[in-house]
Design a protein around this motif. Structure first.
Motif, PDB file in Angstrom:
ATOM      1  N   ILE A 138       0.875  -1.177   0.000  1.00 12.94           N
ATOM      2  CA  ILE A 138       0.000   0.000   0.000  1.00 12.94           C
ATOM      3  C   ILE A 138       0.908   1.220   0.000  1.00 12.94           C
ATOM      4  O   ILE A 138       1.838   1.316   0.806  1.00 12.94           O
ATOM      5  CB  ILE A 138      -0.935   0.010   1.220  1.00 12.94           C
ATOM      6  N   THR A 139       0.650   2.165  -0.901  1.00 13.78           N
ATOM      7  CA  THR A 139       1.530   3.314  -1.108  1.00 13.78           C
ATOM      8  C   THR A 139       0.861   4.588  -0.614  1.00 13.78           C
ATOM      9  O   THR A 139      -0.330   4.811  -0.859  1.00 13.78           O
ATOM     10  CB  THR A 139       1.891   3.448  -2.591  1.00 13.78           C
ATOM     11  N   PHE A 140       1.646   5.428   0.073  1.00 14.03           N
ATOM     12  CA  PHE A 140       1.208   6.739   0.522  1.00 14.03           C
ATOM     13  C   PHE A 140       2.256   7.765   0.098  1.00 14.03           C
ATOM     14  O   PHE A 140       3.442   7.605   0.396  1.00 14.03           O
ATOM     15  CB  PHE A 140       1.026   6.771   2.042  1.00 14.03           C
ATOM     16  N   GLN A 141       1.822   8.808  -0.604  1.00 16.94           N
ATOM     17  CA  GLN A 141       2.730   9.771  -1.187  1.00 16.94           C
ATOM     18  C   GLN A 141       3.132  10.849  -0.174  1.00 16.94           C
ATOM     19  O   GLN A 141       2.346  11.257   0.677  1.00 16.94           O
ATOM     20  CB  GLN A 141       2.080  10.443  -2.414  1.00 16.94           C
ATOM     21  N   ASP A 142       4.376  11.304  -0.312  1.00 16.48           N
ATOM     22  CA  ASP A 142       4.884  12.482   0.385  1.00 16.48           C
ATOM     23  C   ASP A 142       4.691  12.383   1.899  1.00 16.48           C
ATOM     24  O   ASP A 142       4.098  13.250   2.532  1.00 16.48           O
ATOM     25  CB  ASP A 142       4.205  13.742  -0.158  1.00 16.48           C
ATOM     26  N   ILE A 143       5.203  11.325   2.491  1.00 14.74           N
ATOM     27  CA  ILE A 143       5.077  11.076   3.922  1.00 14.74           C
ATOM     28  C   ILE A 143       6.431  11.323   4.583  1.00 14.74           C
ATOM     29  O   ILE A 143       7.478  10.933   4.064  1.00 14.74           O
ATOM     30  CB  ILE A 143       4.597   9.637   4.193  1.00 14.74           C
ATOM     31  N   GLN A 144       6.398  11.967   5.749  1.00 12.21           N
ATOM     32  CA  GLN A 144       7.625  12.255   6.487  1.00 12.21           C
ATOM     33  C   GLN A 144       8.007  11.107   7.417  1.00 12.21           C
ATOM     34  O   GLN A 144       9.179  10.710   7.488  1.00 12.21           O
ATOM     35  CB  GLN A 144       7.463  13.537   7.304  1.00 12.21           C
ATOM     36  N   SER A 145       7.047  10.571   8.152  1.00 10.20           N
ATOM     37  CA  SER A 145       7.344   9.523   9.121  1.00 10.20           C
ATOM     38  C   SER A 145       6.093   8.679   9.331  1.00 10.20           C
ATOM     39  O   SER A 145       4.966   9.117   9.051  1.00 10.20           O
ATOM     40  CB  SER A 145       7.803  10.113  10.466  1.00 10.20           C
ATOM     41  N   VAL A 146       6.307   7.456   9.826  1.00  2.50           N
ATOM     42  CA  VAL A 146       5.203   6.542  10.129  1.00  2.50           C
ATOM     43  C   VAL A 146       5.424   5.966  11.520  1.00  2.50           C
ATOM     44  O   VAL A 146       6.548   5.936  12.035  1.00  2.50           O
ATOM     45  CB  VAL A 146       5.099   5.403   9.087  1.00  2.50           C
ATOM     46  N   ALA A 147       4.336   5.499  12.128  1.00  2.64           N
ATOM     47  CA  ALA A 147       4.411   4.860  13.444  1.00  2.64           C
ATOM     48  C   ALA A 147       3.244   3.888  13.561  1.00  2.64           C
ATOM     49  O   ALA A 147       2.088   4.246  13.290  1.00  2.64           O
ATOM     50  CB  ALA A 147       4.361   5.890  14.568  1.00  2.64           C
ATOM     51  N   PHE A 148       3.552   2.643  13.946  1.00  2.00           N
ATOM     52  CA  PHE A 148       2.528   1.628  14.173  1.00  2.00           C
ATOM     53  C   PHE A 148       1.985   1.769  15.590  1.00  2.00           C
ATOM     54  O   PHE A 148       2.705   2.146  16.520  1.00  2.00           O
ATOM     55  CB  PHE A 148       3.106   0.231  13.986  1.00  2.00           C
ATOM     56  N   SER A 149       0.723   1.420  15.746  1.00  2.00           N
ATOM     57  CA  SER A 149       0.149   1.361  17.078  1.00  2.00           C
ATOM     58  C   SER A 149       0.667   0.112  17.789  1.00  2.00           C
ATOM     59  O   SER A 149       1.062  -0.864  17.141  1.00  2.00           O
ATOM     60  CB  SER A 149      -1.380   1.322  17.000  1.00  2.00           C
TER      61      SER A 149
END
Length: 473
Positions: free
Chosen positions: A214-225
């Motif tokens: 699954i692709t998300f454009q122009d993201i700085q950072s991610v974090a899982f719950s």
């Protein structure tokens, strides 16, 4: 061998001078044999390194293993190249089957807590037009070191082709006005040597069992719950996204020992510009995505059932503190004010949180902050600490957003930082360069030399003093 010769000569009791000459003659063939030994390479000998070999070295970074021990991921990049030519490659290997997947231009990989998902950043380099300097590195095959020849050599005219004469316009010819491309028409291509627009960077979520992404454009950072049921994706600032650079941010809003999982946002803010960005909360089980706008700080609690965030918009009348109940999707408003909310943090049990809210003071450096503590989110009760109404609070000091908030282990106290108020630097008045002294004067009373003072001046200005707030009192 020399020892054998010496022993045999000693039997004949030769004179000392004759013995020395004999030993010297016996050592000459051994020295010549030692010099000729490297000429014939022995099997298994190490290859001598040359300057061309250094460009092929790769460094390993970001290595991690999944929680279940079935997957491992690590990155490779050329160590001696510039970041733009490092050509990062992400290697994902299944330790049970030894199957390996290679993802080009990927980095910053992280597994979900349940080891079912992998998130990583893909940042393709900007393509270089033919004829540009360094185009060979852009068109070289993937995985080749910088400076490698291109996969397809450039087209050159055959020998004997006459050169094209330059076209000269007669005197008085009006300048050529560039044509405006109508809607729907194909725009003109850039000139040779011009760098094309870089493809947008993206984050990908890969399901390890199926390989689905699954692709998300122009993201700085991610974090899982912590429950691995949701993932929070924070976009970059609009200015940073347009410039192609990562957005600048301070320490995470949930910093400090025992901070919450998935904390994101800026801590101590620079200037008074709003720092709110768009955030996507994606449910991994249902595939639905919730959009949040103008988010300042955002963090999951330790149990992964609640998601708290602050709003930091350009128009501050909608700013506040909000909580999302992730199982039900319900959003509750905890506090609203036309102030700036910073330093959001959860307690260790995930049942309470604290945040600072304040406003700028005219011509002063520090904000006038107040500490808002929510001991029990379920009860929606809050306690406000206003330093200006406490007589015991040190005069001339402010509750500072330059230090993170932290709960005690039992959640009864909240630790925060204080800093002395000072005048803001005058940036409007410009001084002539002739009136600015460039001489450093050191005196014996100084504890540190000038070079150390210059390196620590910002840390000295931002130094805070730790205080504790008793929530029950």
């Amino acid at each position: 061998m020399l020892l054998r010769v010496a022993r045999s000569l000693a039997l004949f009791r030769l004179p000392r001078r004759l013995l020395s000459v004999t030993l010297l003659l016996a050592a000459v063939p051994l020295a010549l044999a030692a010099q000729a030994a490297p000429a014939t390479a022995t099997p298994g000998a190490k290859k001598p390194l040359t300057m061309a070999d250094y460009g092929q070295w790769r460094a390993i970074d970001g290595a991690s293993i999944a929680g279940d021990g079935d997957w491992v991921v690590y990155g490779l990049r050329f160590a001696s190249a510039l970041p733009v030519d490092a050509k990062p490659v992400l290697k994902l290997r299944n330790l049970r089957t030894n199957a390996e997947i290679e993802i080009a231009h990927a980095s910053q990989a992280q597994f979900s807590p349940d080891s079912r998902w992998l998130a990583y950043l893909v940042e393709p380099p900007a393509p270089v037009r033919s004829g540009a300097r360094g185009a060979d590195s852009a068109t070289a095959p993937a995985g080749s070191p910088p400076g490698s020849p291109p996969a397809t050599p450039p087209t050159t005219p055959p020998p004997g082709t006459p050169p094209v004469a330059p076209v000269t316009m007669p005197t008085g010819t009006p300048p050529v006005v560039p044509a405006i491309t109508p809607p729907g028409a194909v725009p003109a291509q850039p000139a040779a040597g011009a760098r094309a627009v870089a493809p947008p960077r993206r984050y990908e979520l890969r399901e390890l069992a199926t390989g689905r992404t699954i692709t998300f454009q122009d993201i700085q950072s991610v974090a899982f719950s912590p429950t691995s049921k949701h993932v929070m994706l924070r976009r970059r600032l609009a200015s940073a996204a347009g410039a192609g650079a990562a957005a600048a941010g301070g320490a995470p809003g949930g910093g400090g020992p025992g901070g919450p999982s998935g904390a994101a946002g800026a801590g101590a803010t620079v200037g008074n510009a709003p720092r709110g960005v768009d955030v996507l909360v994606h449910a991994l089980e249902t595939g639905r995505t919730q959009f949040l706008g103008s988010v300042g700080d955002i963090a999951f609690n330790k149990t992964g059932t609640l998601l708290a965030y602050t709003v930091d918009a350009t128009v501050r009348d909608g700013n506040g503190l909000f909580v999302i109940d992730l199982p039900s999707g319900r959003t509750d408003v905890i506090d609203n004010d036309s102030l700036r909310y910073t330093r959001l943090t959860w307690n260790d049990r995930g049942t309470g949180m604290a945040v600072l809210k304040g406003r700028e003071v005219e011509r002063m450096r520090e904000r006038d902050n107040r500490l808002l503590v929510v001991p029990d989110v379920a009860a929606r009760t809050s306690v406000l600490f206003d330093a200006s109404k406490v007589a015991e609070f040190p005069k001339g000091f402010m509750v500072s957003d330059r230090a993170p908030l932290a709960f005690s282990d039992d959640g009864a106290r909240v630790f925060f930082g204080t800093i002395g108020q000072s005048a803001a630097p005058d940036t409007a008045r410009r001084r002539s360069t002739d009136s600015i002294a460039d001489v450093d004067v050191w005196r014996t009373q100084d504890e540190r030399v000038q070079s150390l003072q210059m390196n620590t001046v910002d840390a000295d200005r931002n130094r805070t003093y730790r205080q504790a707030f008793d929530v029950a009192a």
